[in-house]
Design a protein around this motif. Structure first.
Motif, PDB file in Angstrom:
ATOM      1  N   LEU A  24       0.843  -1.193   0.000  1.00  0.00           N
ATOM      2  CA  LEU A  24       0.000   0.000   0.000  1.00  0.00           C
ATOM      3  C   LEU A  24       0.878   1.243   0.000  1.00  0.00           C
ATOM      4  N   TRP A  25       0.524   2.182  -0.867  1.00  0.00           N
ATOM      5  CA  TRP A  25       1.207   3.480  -0.924  1.00  0.00           C
ATOM      6  C   TRP A  25       0.208   4.596  -0.655  1.00  0.00           C
ATOM      7  N   TYR A  26       0.618   5.555   0.184  1.00  0.00           N
ATOM      8  CA  TYR A  26      -0.097   6.837   0.265  1.00  0.00           C
ATOM      9  C   TYR A  26       0.716   7.790  -0.588  1.00  0.00           C
ATOM     10  N   GLY A  27       0.324   8.049  -1.816  1.00  0.00           N
ATOM     11  CA  GLY A  27       1.180   8.838  -2.709  1.00  0.00           C
ATOM     12  C   GLY A  27       2.504   8.129  -2.890  1.00  0.00           C
ATOM     13  N   ASP A  28       3.613   8.799  -2.512  1.00  0.00           N
ATOM     14  CA  ASP A  28       4.948   8.196  -2.643  1.00  0.00           C
ATOM     15  C   ASP A  28       5.342   7.367  -1.419  1.00  0.00           C
TER      16      ASP A  28
ATOM     17  N   LYS B  89      -2.684   3.680  -3.267  1.00  0.00           N
ATOM     18  CA  LYS B  89      -2.550   2.600  -4.245  1.00  0.00           C
ATOM     19  C   LYS B  89      -2.332   1.300  -3.497  1.00  0.00           C
ATOM     20  N   ILE B  90      -3.074   0.302  -3.884  1.00  0.00           N
ATOM     21  CA  ILE B  90      -2.984  -0.989  -3.201  1.00  0.00           C
ATOM     22  C   ILE B  90      -2.745  -2.070  -4.237  1.00  0.00           C
ATOM     23  N   THR B  91      -1.739  -2.950  -4.012  1.00  0.00           N
ATOM     24  CA  THR B  91      -1.556  -4.109  -4.886  1.00  0.00           C
ATOM     25  C   THR B  91      -1.570  -5.363  -4.016  1.00  0.00           C
ATOM     26  N   GLY B  92      -1.831  -6.495  -4.638  1.00  0.00           N
ATOM     27  CA  GLY B  92      -1.905  -7.759  -3.911  1.00  0.00           C
ATOM     28  C   GLY B  92      -3.350  -8.189  -3.733  1.00  0.00           C
ATOM     29  N   ASN B  93      -3.520  -9.265  -2.997  1.00  0.00           N
ATOM     30  CA  ASN B  93      -4.851  -9.858  -2.849  1.00  0.00           C
ATOM     31  C   ASN B  93      -5.223 -10.041  -1.392  1.00  0.00           C
ATOM     32  N   VAL B  94      -6.517  -9.903  -1.135  1.00  0.00           N
ATOM     33  CA  VAL B  94      -7.074 -10.323   0.150  1.00  0.00           C
ATOM     34  C   VAL B  94      -8.226 -11.260  -0.182  1.00  0.00           C
ATOM     35  N   ILE B  95      -7.994 -12.560   0.035  1.00  0.00           N
ATOM     36  CA  ILE B  95      -8.998 -13.548  -0.344  1.00  0.00           C
ATOM     37  C   ILE B  95      -9.958 -13.784   0.813  1.00  0.00           C
ATOM     38  N   TYR B  96     -11.224 -13.523   0.543  1.00  0.00           N
ATOM     39  CA  TYR B  96     -12.263 -13.732   1.552  1.00  0.00           C
ATOM     40  C   TYR B  96     -13.468 -14.310   0.843  1.00  0.00           C
ATOM     41  N   ASN B  97     -14.031 -15.362   1.408  1.00  0.00           N
ATOM     42  CA  ASN B  97     -15.221 -15.958   0.811  1.00  0.00           C
ATOM     43  C   ASN B  97     -14.960 -16.389  -0.639  1.00  0.00           C
ATOM     44  N   GLY B  98     -13.731 -16.859  -0.876  1.00  0.00           N
ATOM     45  CA  GLY B  98     -13.409 -17.398  -2.187  1.00  0.00           C
ATOM     46  C   GLY B  98     -13.001 -16.402  -3.248  1.00  0.00           C
ATOM     47  N   GLU B  99     -13.011 -15.097  -2.921  1.00  0.00           N
ATOM     48  CA  GLU B  99     -12.537 -14.165  -3.946  1.00  0.00           C
ATOM     49  C   GLU B  99     -11.718 -13.016  -3.373  1.00  0.00           C
ATOM     50  N   ASN B 100     -10.986 -12.357  -4.251  1.00  0.00           N
ATOM     51  CA  ASN B 100     -10.182 -11.209  -3.866  1.00  0.00           C
ATOM     52  C   ASN B 100     -11.103 -10.019  -3.615  1.00  0.00           C
ATOM     53  N   ILE B 101     -11.051  -9.461  -2.397  1.00  0.00           N
ATOM     54  CA  ILE B 101     -11.946  -8.328  -2.092  1.00  0.00           C
ATOM     55  C   ILE B 101     -11.614  -7.096  -2.937  1.00  0.00           C
ATOM     56  N   TYR B 102     -10.437  -7.086  -3.577  1.00  0.00           N
ATOM     57  CA  TYR B 102     -10.083  -5.951  -4.450  1.00  0.00           C
ATOM     58  C   TYR B 102     -10.462  -6.184  -5.911  1.00  0.00           C
ATOM     59  N   ALA B 103     -11.119  -7.322  -6.193  1.00  0.00           N
ATOM     60  CA  ALA B 103     -11.583  -7.558  -7.563  1.00  0.00           C
ATOM     61  C   ALA B 103     -12.677  -6.537  -7.906  1.00  0.00           C
ATOM     62  N   PRO B 104     -12.714  -6.090  -9.181  1.00  0.00           N
ATOM     63  CA  PRO B 104     -13.645  -5.031  -9.560  1.00  0.00           C
ATOM     64  C   PRO B 104     -15.119  -5.352  -9.268  1.00  0.00           C
ATOM     65  N   LYS B 105     -15.476  -6.629  -9.358  1.00  0.00           N
ATOM     66  CA  LYS B 105     -16.905  -6.942  -9.191  1.00  0.00           C
ATOM     67  C   LYS B 105     -17.357  -6.972  -7.727  1.00  0.00           C
ATOM     68  N   VAL B 106     -16.412  -6.839  -6.791  1.00  0.00           N
ATOM     69  CA  VAL B 106     -16.804  -6.947  -5.381  1.00  0.00           C
ATOM     70  C   VAL B 106     -17.624  -5.723  -4.944  1.00  0.00           C
ATOM     71  N   ASP B 107     -18.731  -6.008  -4.280  1.00  0.00           N
ATOM     72  CA  ASP B 107     -19.626  -4.979  -3.773  1.00  0.00           C
ATOM     73  C   ASP B 107     -19.091  -4.529  -2.401  1.00  0.00           C
ATOM     74  N   VAL B 108     -18.557  -3.312  -2.360  1.00  0.00           N
ATOM     75  CA  VAL B 108     -17.886  -2.838  -1.149  1.00  0.00           C
ATOM     76  C   VAL B 108     -18.884  -2.695   0.018  1.00  0.00           C
TER      77      VAL B 108
END
Ligand code: ADP
Ligand code: ADP
Length: 236
Positions: free
Chosen positions: A11-15, A60-79
């Protein structure tokens, strides 16, 4: 059992690179404490687990957080769905300026529950789970702002529980409270892990030792150790 798998999270906050390649499995029905000195990334990491810091500008966030079988950062996830499943309690109690009842009913109502019988049941169950029912059952229609700080914090826990989360995130949730209220919240956290998974940020090592099963120790944005609390604090 693992409820959430964090994989190579950055995770980055700006630089500013605030979290470096964090990988950890969050154990289900356990209390995990996030510990380490001020500014090491505990709160930032906690908020990545329900995307609470998505709103920060320049993040900016990279990487995965897998919960309930999917990455919570995937575009289709309902926040909105995610934040219901992964609830959060903050440092300062923040009840809404409305009645005790309406504070608890608020979440369920926004999710479409209107039946008075159902809402009554949710309010009672949530307040019981948060160990505050006996103290407030005779004044459910009074303002939540009339409660003590410790009661307000347990109300905020009840409000998070009312939408039936799996995981409860607590961000220094006792640091604004007196020792007696702190003790009550600590006891409550231990009780909650029977039904929920708890992840808590604390700057208080004694608290981590008292209540947590696992500790994640952060230093300058790195997760330097993750182990059972007993093991982390045992003298070799
Ligand atoms: P901790 O909870 O361990 O005290 P934080 O997660 O709050 O640490 O902060 C980690 C680092 O990221 C610190 O250097 C902090 O100043 C920085 N930081 C936190 N929030 C922001 C933000 N919104 N914008 C920029 N930097 C931030
Ligand atoms: P706390 O002790 O509750 O984490 P902080 O004083 O660390 O409170 O942060 C208060 C708010 O400011 C948080 O929303 C945090 O994300 C943000 N923040 C912290 N450090 C920075 C920073 N270096 N730049 C911008 N925002 C920051």
């Amino acid at each position: 059992d693992t409820i959430m798998e964090v994989k190579d999270l950055n995770l980055w906050y700006g630089d500013h690179h605030a979290l470096h390649d964090i990988s950890v499995d969050i154990p289900k029905n356990q209390i995990t404490a996030l510990i380490g000195p001020s500014g090491c990334g505990k709160s930032t990491f906690l908020k990545t687990l329900n995307r609470m810091n998505d709103l920060v500008e320049g993040i900016k966030i990279t990487g995965n957080v897998i919960y309930n079988g999917e990455n919570i950062y995937a575009p289709k996830v309902d926040v909105t769905w995610l934040r219901k499943r992964v609830g959060m309690v903050f440092q300062k109690p923040n009840p809404f300026p409305m009645s005790i009842y309406d504070n608890i009913a608020y979440g369920p109502r926004t999710h479409g529950i209107t039946s008075k019988v159902k809402l009554d049941n949710i309010v009672e169950k949530s307040l019981k789970d948060a160990a505050i029912w006996d103290e407030v059952k005779d004044r459910l229609n009074t303002s939540a702002l009339g409660m003590s700080g410790g009661q307000q914090q347990r109300l905020c826990i009840a409000r998070a529980l009312a939408v039936e989360p799996d995981i409860l995130l607590m961000d220094e949730s006792t640091s604004a409270l007196d020792p007696i209220s702190t003790g009550k919240i600590e006891e409550l956290a231990v009780e909650l892990k029977k039904k929920y998974t708890v992840v808590m940020v604390t700057h208080n090592m004694q608290q981590a030792v008292r209540v947590s099963d696992y500790c994640a120790f952060f230093l300058l944005g790195d997760l330097v150790e993750f182990s059972e609390t007993e093991q982390m604090f045992s003298v070799p």
